[in-house]
Design an enzyme around this catalytic site. Structure first.
Site, PDB file in Angstrom:
ATOM      1  N   HIS A 131       0.837  -1.209   0.000  1.00  0.00           N
ATOM      2  CA  HIS A 131       0.000   0.000   0.000  1.00  0.00           C
ATOM      3  C   HIS A 131       0.875   1.263   0.000  1.00  0.00           C
ATOM      4  O   HIS A 131       0.644   2.183  -0.782  1.00  0.00           O
ATOM      5  CB  HIS A 131      -0.929   0.005   1.222  1.00  0.00           C
ATOM      6  CG  HIS A 131      -1.567   1.340   1.456  1.00  0.00           C
ATOM      7  ND1 HIS A 131      -2.630   1.799   0.705  1.00  0.00           N
ATOM      8  CD2 HIS A 131      -1.261   2.334   2.328  1.00  0.00           C
ATOM      9  CE1 HIS A 131      -2.954   3.021   1.117  1.00  0.00           C
ATOM     10  NE2 HIS A 131      -2.136   3.370   2.094  1.00  0.00           N
ATOM     11  N   HIS A 136       1.379   5.131  -2.643  1.00  0.00           N
ATOM     12  CA  HIS A 136       1.722   6.533  -2.370  1.00  0.00           C
ATOM     13  C   HIS A 136       3.005   7.050  -3.003  1.00  0.00           C
ATOM     14  O   HIS A 136       3.123   8.239  -3.261  1.00  0.00           O
ATOM     15  CB  HIS A 136       1.840   6.757  -0.861  1.00  0.00           C
ATOM     16  CG  HIS A 136       0.550   6.623  -0.132  1.00  0.00           C
ATOM     17  ND1 HIS A 136      -0.563   7.377  -0.437  1.00  0.00           N
ATOM     18  CD2 HIS A 136       0.176   5.811   0.895  1.00  0.00           C
ATOM     19  CE1 HIS A 136      -1.561   7.041   0.370  1.00  0.00           C
ATOM     20  NE2 HIS A 136      -1.145   6.099   1.185  1.00  0.00           N
ATOM     21  N   GLU A 176      -5.271   9.813   0.283  1.00  0.00           N
ATOM     22  CA  GLU A 176      -5.727   8.423   0.260  1.00  0.00           C
ATOM     23  C   GLU A 176      -6.782   8.153  -0.817  1.00  0.00           C
ATOM     24  O   GLU A 176      -6.730   7.127  -1.485  1.00  0.00           O
ATOM     25  CB  GLU A 176      -6.301   8.014   1.624  1.00  0.00           C
ATOM     26  CG  GLU A 176      -5.280   7.958   2.746  1.00  0.00           C
ATOM     27  CD  GLU A 176      -4.285   6.798   2.628  1.00  0.00           C
ATOM     28  OE1 GLU A 176      -4.387   6.000   1.673  1.00  0.00           O
ATOM     29  OE2 GLU A 176      -3.390   6.722   3.476  1.00  0.00           O
ATOM     30  N   SER A 195      -4.055   1.192  -4.513  1.00  0.00           N
ATOM     31  CA  SER A 195      -3.510  -0.088  -4.046  1.00  0.00           C
ATOM     32  C   SER A 195      -4.600  -1.142  -3.913  1.00  0.00           C
ATOM     33  O   SER A 195      -4.340  -2.244  -3.441  1.00  0.00           O
ATOM     34  CB  SER A 195      -2.758   0.109  -2.717  1.00  0.00           C
ATOM     35  OG  SER A 195      -3.575   0.748  -1.763  1.00  0.00           O
TER      36      SER A 195
HETATM   37 FE   LIG Z   1      -2.094   5.296   2.938  1.00  0.00          FE
END
Ligand SMILES: [Fe+2]
Length: 272
Positions: A131, A136, A176, A195
């Site tokens: 993730h 990110h 996010e 993700s």
């Molecule tokens: Fe995150």
């Protein structure tokens, strides 16, 4: 990075333990863990073209992530340092808010060095290395996104617990779960979406509500971390994230607190 402070949130501690490096600074993973990475990245690399924004896809190219093994953090940091002065920092599976905000303020993105078990292949609550890196780090090569993430850390460090809870919603609906309107159509830049194959499809589909990004609205919108989001906020330009670093964001936080939260669009977590 999702909600991390298990003490503050009353959640049970993570079952995962982040890997420590050996004397040479190298982090070892098992064959099963490398295989989990490979399955995750190969599945998600098929999902992102035409769905993730160009800035994200360019970031992925720069990172040139390995397919057949979990990358070492230095491989990621060397690219981020060159592009935006960021790096990734190894942390335990759960860290407190102070540590989290302090690292971001210092342009260090916390990454817990563990990967999900095969039993949790499709969903886990804790943010694992897949993730954090796949979700990110590609966007952290983009200056506007990188600057906004640092600003969030700086503001979070100085904020009260209540202000932090509001700031966290802004982070949630941007870093996010943010979407971006482009001349080619709607695209994703939020790492919580990118993700997850399920949410990558869902976020662009007919089901959720999507609104033009408004900072006050984002601050006031409740969320749950364990469901696909009923609402997304859409930027018209990533430059809006840069603009957020240049305004008095805390005055918006105080206004959001005065006005209070919107009604949730989801049932309470423990509803039957
Ligand atoms: Fe995150």
């Amino acid at each position: 990075m999702k909600q991390k402070d298990s003490q503050a949130s009353g959640k049970k501690p993570s079952k995962y333990i982040a890997r420590e490096p050996d004397a040479q600074g190298y982090i070892h993973y098992t064959d099963v863990e490398h295989e989990t990475w490979q399955r995750l990245i190969e599945r998600q690399l098929k999902m992102v073209p035409g769905r993730a924004c160009d800035e994200y896809l360019r970031g992925l190219e720069l990172l040139d992530l390995p397919r057949d093994r979990i990358p070492q953090l230095e491989e990621i940091s060397s690219v981020l340092r060159r592009e935006t002065g960021w790096e990734v920092a190894r942390v335990p599976a759960l860290i407190g808010f102070e540590t989290f905000f302090g690292l971001l303020a210092d342009r260090k993105f916390p990454v817990a060095t563990f990967i999900r078990t095969p039993e949790e292949f499709d969903y886990l609550q804790e943010p694992d290395i897949f993730h954090e890196i796949f979700g990110h780090c590609a966007m952290l090569t983009n200056p506007a996104f990188a600057n906004f993430t640092q600003k969030y850390g700086q503001l979070g460090l100085a904020a009260s617990p209540k202000e932090r809870a509001y700031l966290a919603r802004l982070y949630w609906f941007t870093v996010e779960f943010g979407l971006l309107q482009t001349s080619d159509g709607l695209r994703i830049y939020g790492g919580g979406i990118l993700s997850s194959p399920k949410e990558t499809l869902y976020a662009l589909g007919d089901e959720p509500d999507r609104y033009d990004f408004d900072v006050l609205d984002a601050l006031r919108t409740p969320y749950r971390i364990d469901i696909v989001q009923p609402i997304y906020y859409v930027l018209n330009d990533l430059q809006q994230l840069q603009e957020l670093t240049e305004i008095d964001l805390m005055s918006h936080v105080r206004e959001a607190i005065d006005r209070g939260l919107f009604e949730p669009r989801f049932p309470p977590k423990n509803a039957a």
